[in-house]
Write an enzyme that holds these catalytic residues in place. Structure first.
Site, short mmCIF file in Angstrom:
data_model
loop_
_atom_site.label_atom_id
_atom_site.label_comp_id
_atom_site.label_asym_id
_atom_site.label_seq_id
_atom_site.Cartn_x
_atom_site.Cartn_y
_atom_site.Cartn_z
N CYS A 48 -28.23 -9.77 45.81
CA CYS A 48 -27.24 -10.36 46.71
C CYS A 48 -25.91 -10.53 45.97
CB CYS A 48 -27.75 -11.72 47.18
SG CYS A 48 -26.57 -12.64 48.17
N CYS A 51 -25.11 -14.51 45.71
CA CYS A 51 -25.84 -15.47 44.87
C CYS A 51 -26.67 -14.82 43.78
CB CYS A 51 -26.74 -16.36 45.73
SG CYS A 51 -28.25 -15.54 46.28
N CYS A 97 -29.80 -13.06 53.22
CA CYS A 97 -30.37 -13.45 51.94
C CYS A 97 -31.08 -14.78 52.14
CB CYS A 97 -29.27 -13.58 50.91
SG CYS A 97 -29.84 -14.32 49.37
N CYS A 100 -29.30 -17.78 49.94
CA CYS A 100 -27.98 -18.35 50.23
C CYS A 100 -27.55 -18.18 51.68
CB CYS A 100 -26.93 -17.79 49.28
SG CYS A 100 -26.46 -16.09 49.62
N CYS A 122 -30.96 -1.92 57.36
CA CYS A 122 -29.65 -1.26 57.34
C CYS A 122 -28.66 -2.28 56.76
CB CYS A 122 -29.30 -0.89 58.77
SG CYS A 122 -27.72 -0.06 58.93
ZN LIG Z 1 -27.73 -14.58 48.42
#
Ligand SMILES: [Zn+2]
Length: 135
Positions: A48, A51, A97, A100, A122
Site C-alpha cells: 500500500c 501505509c 487496504c 489504513c 483491478c
Molecule cells: Zn494502507
C-alpha cells in the site's frame, strides 16, 4: 469502521502527492494504460502506498489487458477489505487496504479469465509500491 492506521485528512494530504491522494483517499481512478505497473512483470511484493501494508505479490498478477494492474488474489485474504460500492450508478466491489482504509481499486468476478479464482482485483498503480524480490 476503524483501521489500524488512521490519520487526519490534512496529514494524508501532506504525506501523499495530489495524484496519490485523489486515488487513495478520494477513490479516484487513474487513467487506463497510464499507471506505472500496468504491464510490470518484475517479481516482488506490492505494498500500500499510503501505509506500506503488503497487499499483492507478482505471483498472482496476470495480463488482463484492461489497462490497470490485475491480480487474481491478494497476498493475504485479510490484507484487502472488500466494500460494496454503489457510486457511478453501478454496484461494484471496492477494494481497500485493510490496514489504513485507502482505496485501491475494484474487484470483478466471473469474467472468464484463466486464473484460479475467476476474480480480478483491478488496482490502481498509484495505490501500490513495488518492492523487487532480491535475487
Ligand atoms: Zn494502507
Amino acid at each position: 469502521m476503524s483501521y489500524d492506521v488512521e490519520k487526519p485528512d490534512e496529514q494524508w494530504r501532506a504525506e501523499l502527492t495530489p495524484a496519490e491522494y485523489a486515488v487513495l483517499r478520494q477513490a479516484a481512478t487513474e487513467p487506463a494504460f497510464r499507471g506505472e505497473y500496468t504491464d510490470t512483470k518484475t517479481k516482488g511484493v506490492y505494498s500500500c502506498r499510503a501505509c506500506g501494508a503488503e497487499l499483492f505479490t507478482s505471483t498472482t498478477k496476470f495480463e488482463s489487458h484492461c489497462g490497470w494492474p490485475s491480480f487474481y488474489d491478494p497476498k493475504d485474504t485479510d490484507a484487502v477489505e472488500l466494500v460494496e460500492d454503489r457510486t457511478h450508478g453501478m454496484v461494484r466491489t471496492e477494494a481497500r487496504c485493510a490496514r489504513c482504509g485507502s482505496h485501491l481499486g475494484h474487484v470483478f468476478e466471473g469474467e472468464g479469465y484463466a486464473t484460479p479464482t475467476d476474480q480480478r482485483y483491478c488496482i490502481n498503480s498509484i495505490s501500490l509500491r513495488l518492492t523487487e524480490d532480491e535475487s
